[in-house]
Write a protein that holds these residues in place. Structure first.
Motif, mmCIF file in Angstrom:
data_model
loop_
_atom_site.group_PDB
_atom_site.id
_atom_site.type_symbol
_atom_site.label_atom_id
_atom_site.label_comp_id
_atom_site.label_asym_id
_atom_site.label_seq_id
_atom_site.Cartn_x
_atom_site.Cartn_y
_atom_site.Cartn_z
ATOM 1 N N MET A 31 0.829 -1.199 0.000
ATOM 2 C CA MET A 31 0.000 0.000 0.000
ATOM 3 C C MET A 31 0.870 1.259 0.000
ATOM 4 O O MET A 31 0.585 2.236 -0.709
ATOM 5 C CB MET A 31 -0.923 0.006 1.218
ATOM 6 N N GLY A 32 1.942 1.231 0.774
ATOM 7 C CA GLY A 32 2.847 2.373 0.804
ATOM 8 C C GLY A 32 3.581 2.581 -0.496
ATOM 9 O O GLY A 32 3.923 3.719 -0.864
ATOM 10 N N GLN A 33 3.820 1.485 -1.229
ATOM 11 C CA GLN A 33 4.552 1.586 -2.495
ATOM 12 C C GLN A 33 3.699 2.155 -3.629
ATOM 13 O O GLN A 33 4.238 2.556 -4.654
ATOM 14 C CB GLN A 33 5.063 0.200 -2.897
ATOM 15 N N THR A 34 2.390 2.188 -3.465
ATOM 16 C CA THR A 34 1.539 2.689 -4.545
ATOM 17 C C THR A 34 1.726 4.181 -4.785
ATOM 18 O O THR A 34 1.499 4.671 -5.894
ATOM 19 C CB THR A 34 0.051 2.429 -4.248
ATOM 20 N N GLY A 35 2.092 4.932 -3.737
ATOM 21 C CA GLY A 35 2.217 6.383 -3.868
ATOM 22 C C GLY A 35 0.877 7.084 -3.956
ATOM 23 O O GLY A 35 0.810 8.276 -4.278
ATOM 24 N N ASN A 86 10.285 -8.791 -11.623
ATOM 25 C CA ASN A 86 11.013 -7.527 -11.740
ATOM 26 C C ASN A 86 10.177 -6.313 -11.362
ATOM 27 O O ASN A 86 10.636 -5.176 -11.498
ATOM 28 C CB ASN A 86 11.536 -7.356 -13.173
ATOM 29 N N LEU A 87 8.946 -6.541 -10.892
ATOM 30 C CA LEU A 87 8.142 -5.414 -10.438
ATOM 31 C C LEU A 87 8.730 -4.821 -9.160
ATOM 32 O O LEU A 87 9.199 -5.554 -8.282
ATOM 33 C CB LEU A 87 6.708 -5.858 -10.175
ATOM 34 N N THR A 88 8.683 -3.522 -9.054
ATOM 35 C CA THR A 88 9.174 -2.840 -7.848
ATOM 36 C C THR A 88 8.048 -2.168 -7.075
ATOM 37 O O THR A 88 8.280 -1.609 -6.015
ATOM 38 C CB THR A 88 10.217 -1.780 -8.226
ATOM 39 N N LYS A 89 6.837 -2.252 -7.603
ATOM 40 C CA LYS A 89 5.681 -1.682 -6.919
ATOM 41 C C LYS A 89 4.431 -2.328 -7.497
ATOM 42 O O LYS A 89 4.494 -2.967 -8.554
ATOM 43 C CB LYS A 89 5.630 -0.160 -7.090
ATOM 44 N N PRO A 90 3.303 -2.189 -6.839
ATOM 45 C CA PRO A 90 2.062 -2.785 -7.364
ATOM 46 C C PRO A 90 1.721 -2.248 -8.748
ATOM 47 O O PRO A 90 2.033 -1.107 -9.091
ATOM 48 C CB PRO A 90 1.009 -2.380 -6.331
ATOM 49 N N PHE A 138 -5.094 -1.054 -7.816
ATOM 50 C CA PHE A 138 -3.808 -1.717 -8.022
ATOM 51 C C PHE A 138 -3.948 -3.229 -7.826
ATOM 52 O O PHE A 138 -4.796 -3.696 -7.072
ATOM 53 C CB PHE A 138 -2.763 -1.206 -7.020
ATOM 54 N N HIS A 139 -3.065 -3.973 -8.533
ATOM 55 C CA HIS A 139 -2.878 -5.400 -8.289
ATOM 56 C C HIS A 139 -1.604 -5.586 -7.458
ATOM 57 O O HIS A 139 -0.590 -4.922 -7.723
ATOM 58 C CB HIS A 139 -2.706 -6.171 -9.601
ATOM 59 N N PRO A 140 -1.601 -6.491 -6.474
ATOM 60 C CA PRO A 140 -0.368 -6.764 -5.732
ATOM 61 C C PRO A 140 0.733 -7.253 -6.661
ATOM 62 O O PRO A 140 0.474 -7.952 -7.646
ATOM 63 C CB PRO A 140 -0.781 -7.860 -4.742
ATOM 64 N N GLN A 141 1.976 -6.908 -6.321
ATOM 65 C CA GLN A 141 3.103 -7.302 -7.162
ATOM 66 C C GLN A 141 3.595 -8.711 -6.858
ATOM 67 O O GLN A 141 4.458 -9.232 -7.571
ATOM 68 C CB GLN A 141 4.253 -6.312 -6.978
ATOM 69 N N GLU A 142 3.065 -9.341 -5.821
ATOM 70 C CA GLU A 142 3.389 -10.729 -5.516
ATOM 71 C C GLU A 142 2.118 -11.428 -5.051
ATOM 72 O O GLU A 142 1.112 -10.786 -4.746
ATOM 73 C CB GLU A 142 4.483 -10.822 -4.452
#
Length: 348
Positions: A31-35, A86-90, A138-142
């Motif tokens: 959630m924090g990575q979404t910006g 290789n995703l770094t954010k959702p 957003f979709h989760p990155q993992e």
């Protein structure tokens, strides 16, 4: 949502799930990575089959537009997120899933769950109401959650709403479903509804541009069908005129199928790809329909109808067995005689 008592976070999830280790910490971190000031994490959970030899497959899924129902309501399909390692954010999303959704607790107060909706269309309605209220999807990155999609013998929700249920004053399931669909269609048309309507932070037209959809024309841009990350690139004003209705005929030898595909089927995945290898159509044919295939023919013919701006080029049939799971797939290419654009005045 009735259980919410002012907590910071809200999680909606299906039953019959497995959770990743540290799932709660991972959700908060993503959630924090979404910006985003108002993010929602949601997707279709990855599948698993419970038992002694459970395998939780790596790789998160995204929700991709599959088509419009006869009523004009979008329905979605799961698709693997390519190169997710290789995703770094959702990843930004077009749709919300009722089976897994994580948001700020205030989502319960601001959006809420419409009690008038029954089944089909609830995800579309929730998506539109959240987006137009300023939420970012957003979709989760993992992979956070796996879900058991099987349970073919388990009771179904429509079994609780029949003429034979104890609550004689209640409506049967198809009456509930019809009333629900009518409300969803009013939302899609931008019409006012009595309760649980669209928000005022964004317009319905902004969502259509973001997602690459036209609800009025029941069209989807190719970028949307391929599962490209939104927002969609700016499209020409007449983009919908370049999306054509196709009829595709898939023909293959019955002998090419694994034996369990015919003797013990759960369903067959049927997909059509364009010249670049991108999937432009998918259908899961259930066992009930497979049982109607002619048994005495050496050739099996499947007919697919869908809309796309790309030319169909190849097909895949991938059977799933009740007892053995996914079987070997068969694939082929389409000749010129195997597909055609369906004109409005066609009568055959």
């Amino acid at each position: 949502m009735k259980l919410w008592r002012g907590e910071d976070w809200f999680l909606q999830v299906d039953s019959h799930c497995r959770f990743a280790w540290d799932w709660d910490a991972k959700l908060l971190d993503e959630m924090g990575q979404t910006g985003s000031a108002k993010p929602i994490l949601s997707t279709y959970a990855s599948p698993f089959t419970p038992g002694g030899d459970e395998v939780l497959v790596d790789g998160p899924l995204q929700m991709v537009f599959q088509g419009f129902t006869e009523d004009g309501i979008p329905h979605m399909k799961p698709l693997a997120i390519a190169d997710w390692q290789n995703l770094t954010k959702p990843r930004r999303a077009r749709f919300l899933s009722a089976g897994f959704m994580f948001a700020q607790g205030t989502f319960v107060e601001e959006i809420g769950y419409d009690p008038e909706l029954y089944f089909l269309g609830e995800e579309t309605a929730m998506t539109l109401r959240a987006f137009t209220s300023g939420y970012d999807l957003f979709h989760p990155q993992e992979t956070i959650v796996w879900h058991d999609y099987g349970r073919s013998t388990a009771p179904k929700h429509w079994g609780d709403h029949t003429e034979h249920t104890e609550d004689k004053a209640g409506l049967v399931w198809h009456e509930l479903d019809l009333r629900s669909k009518e409300k969803v269609l009013r939302l899609l048309a931008g019409q006012p509804v009595e309760s649980y309507g669209l928000g005022s932070a964004r317009s319905l037209e902004e969502y259509e541009a973001y997602a690459g959809l036209s609800f009025n024309l029941r069209k989807a841009q190719d970028y949307t069908v391929r599962g490209g990350e939104p927002p969609n690139p700016e499209a020409a004003a007449d983009w919908a005129g370049q999306i054509f209705p196709w009829m595709v005929r898939i023909t293959f030898d019955r002998a090419a199928l694994p034996a369990a595909a015919l003797d013990d089927p759960e369903f067959w995945y049927v997909g059509v790809k364009d010249e670049s290898g991108a999937e432009i159509y998918r259908q899961d044919i259930p066992q009930s329909q497979l049982a109607k295939l002619p048994s005495g023919e050496s050739k099996i013919v499947l007919v697919c109808e869908f809309e796309s701006g790309a030319i169909p080029a190849a097909w895949t049939v991938w059977p799933v067995s009740r007892s053995l799971g996914w079987l070997n797939r068969i694939e082929g290419t389409l000749g010129d005689e195997d597909y055609a654009i369906v004109l409005e005045d066609d009568t055959e």
